[in-house]
Every structure is written in C-alpha cells, then in structure tokens.
Design a protein around this motif. Structure first.
Motif, short mmCIF file in Angstrom:
data_model
loop_
_atom_site.label_atom_id
_atom_site.label_comp_id
_atom_site.label_asym_id
_atom_site.label_seq_id
_atom_site.Cartn_x
_atom_site.Cartn_y
_atom_site.Cartn_z
N PHE A 11 0.83 -1.20 0.00
CA PHE A 11 0.00 0.00 0.00
C PHE A 11 0.87 1.25 0.00
O PHE A 11 0.52 2.25 -0.65
N ARG A 12 1.99 1.21 0.72
CA ARG A 12 2.91 2.36 0.70
C ARG A 12 3.36 2.68 -0.72
O ARG A 12 3.42 3.84 -1.13
N VAL A 13 3.70 1.64 -1.46
CA VAL A 13 4.22 1.82 -2.81
C VAL A 13 3.13 2.38 -3.72
O VAL A 13 3.35 3.32 -4.49
N GLY A 98 9.39 4.56 10.09
CA GLY A 98 8.07 4.02 9.82
C GLY A 98 8.06 2.51 9.66
O GLY A 98 7.08 1.84 10.03
N GLU A 99 9.13 1.96 9.12
CA GLU A 99 9.23 0.50 8.99
C GLU A 99 10.06 -0.10 10.12
O GLU A 99 9.58 -0.94 10.87
N ALA A 100 11.30 0.34 10.25
CA ALA A 100 12.22 -0.30 11.19
C ALA A 100 11.77 -0.16 12.64
O ALA A 100 11.94 -1.09 13.45
N GLY A 101 11.19 0.98 13.00
CA GLY A 101 10.80 1.21 14.38
C GLY A 101 9.35 0.89 14.68
O GLY A 101 9.02 0.52 15.80
N SER A 161 5.32 6.36 4.81
CA SER A 161 5.93 5.30 5.60
C SER A 161 5.30 5.20 6.98
O SER A 161 4.86 4.14 7.41
N VAL A 162 5.26 6.33 7.68
CA VAL A 162 4.72 6.35 9.04
C VAL A 162 3.21 6.15 9.03
O VAL A 162 2.66 5.41 9.86
N TYR A 184 -3.39 13.96 12.70
CA TYR A 184 -2.41 13.70 11.64
C TYR A 184 -2.92 12.62 10.70
O TYR A 184 -2.87 12.77 9.46
N MET A 185 -3.45 11.53 11.25
CA MET A 185 -3.99 10.46 10.40
C MET A 185 -5.16 10.97 9.57
O MET A 185 -5.32 10.58 8.41
#
Length: 210
Positions: A11-13, A98-101, A161-162, A184-185
C-alpha cells in the motif's frame, strides 16, 4: 509500467505512485492461499514475501527501498527533500522509522495476537515488540507537537511510511490514538493520493474498514 506485487506494505508503494502520478499495475498475491504455485511471483521474489515490484528489467523487494528507488528513478519530487534541504534529516529518519521502528515491531505483535496459540498471545517477545513500537511512537508524537508532518511543514514520503504503520497499529493491534496523532492520520486520509490508493487496494480497504 511498474508492476506492484501484493498489498500489505505494498500500500505504501501504491500510495507513493498515486502521489507522483506514475502509471502502475497492482498484481494480487494471496499469501494465505499459499504461493508455491505462483511461479510469476516467486520469480520476482523467491523469498515469497510482499511487496515486490518489477520495473522493466528491475526487480526489488522491501517497501522503503522500493519507495527510495521510485523517488530516485522518477524524481526529483517534493516528496523527497534534497540532501541539502533543512527538512532532509527528519525526512530520512522518519522514512525509515516508519518501517524499522514501527511496522516491523507491529508485525510480531500482530502475529502473536492473531495467529499464535492462546497461551502464546501475550508472550515475552510480543510484549517486547510492543514496547519497541511504543517508544518509537513517542518520536512521532513529539514531532507532531512541533510540525504537521514528519519532515516539517510539507507532506513527504516519510508520511507515507509512518502513516501506513499507524493504520496497521490501529487495525491489527487495536492501538487507539489521541492528539496529535489522530488529527495527523485524518490529514493523511484526506489526501487524494491516499484515497486513490485505497480504491486500488481492495483487500486493504476491506481490512481497514471492517
């Protein structure tokens, strides 16, 4: 034309491609049904996880790496501040956080809560992963107390990402957000690029809306 294999983090892509106005095709990958007979997909990613893309002779996996590839190959774009821009350090940090954390930790919490035996649904590793998500979320919250978006005043790919990870936390883990995260969302969901991506990603739309 870029072919995106699979939803989920795909979905990010798709969201990024919609924001940039680039042509693409979304190709469904049904992980629950098993991929052992999906020869086309396995030729793209023999490891068998989503998302992946094919762009001419280029194949790639990992959603953030794919986003950076698209921005680099088809940019420049205001969605990716230049390295000398004052917004670049925050952009780079939150693009990867957004991904790693966030999402990477949620993956294990979600798996434990939805797929593990009852006795394992609140195990030590799941609690540790949730703690990692919570501490990293505090960086997002602090950022939003100072600026409307992750890189500052303007929407960037870091918000894609986030933003995906926050939706994942809401739906998969049941996290309830307050100020300043919920407004924000709401801002992210109001974007036409987000709405077009959600229209394309039927499985994501059904899951988030259920």
């Amino acid at each position: 034309m870029i072919t995106v294999f699979g939803e989920g983090r795909g979905f990010r892509v798709v969201w990024l491609l919609e924001e940039m106005g680039l042509p693409y095709r979304l190709r469904d990958v049904d992980l629950l049904a098993g991929i052992e007979n999906d020869a086309e997909f396995l030729a793209i990613n023999p490891a068998g996880f989503i998302p992946a893309i094919r762009d001419g002779n280029v194949t790639m996996v990992e959603s953030i790496a794919i986003m950076e590839y698209i921005l680099g190959r088809y940019g420049p774009s205001p969605l990716a501040p230049a390295s000398q821009d004052a917004a670049f350090p925050a952009y780079q940090q939150f693009l990867h956080l957004g991904e790693a954390g966030l999402a990477a930790s949620l993956f294990f919490v979600s798996g434990a809560r939805h797929l593990a035996p009852d006795s394992e649904r609140d195990n030590w590793s799941a609690r540790q992963a949730m703690d990692v998500f919570t501490t990293r979320l505090s960086l997002v919250t602090r950022r939003l107390e100072r600026a409307p978006y992750m890189a500052g005043d303007a929407f960037t790919a870091a918000d894609i990402s986030v933003g995906y990870s926050l939706e994942m936390a809401r739906k998969n883990v049941g996290v309830v957000f307050g100020d300043p995260v919920q407004p924000y969302m709401t801002r992210l969901r109001a974007r036409t690029g987000y709405q077009r991506a959600l229209e394309t990603c039927h499985a994501t739309r059904r899951w988030w809306g259920s």
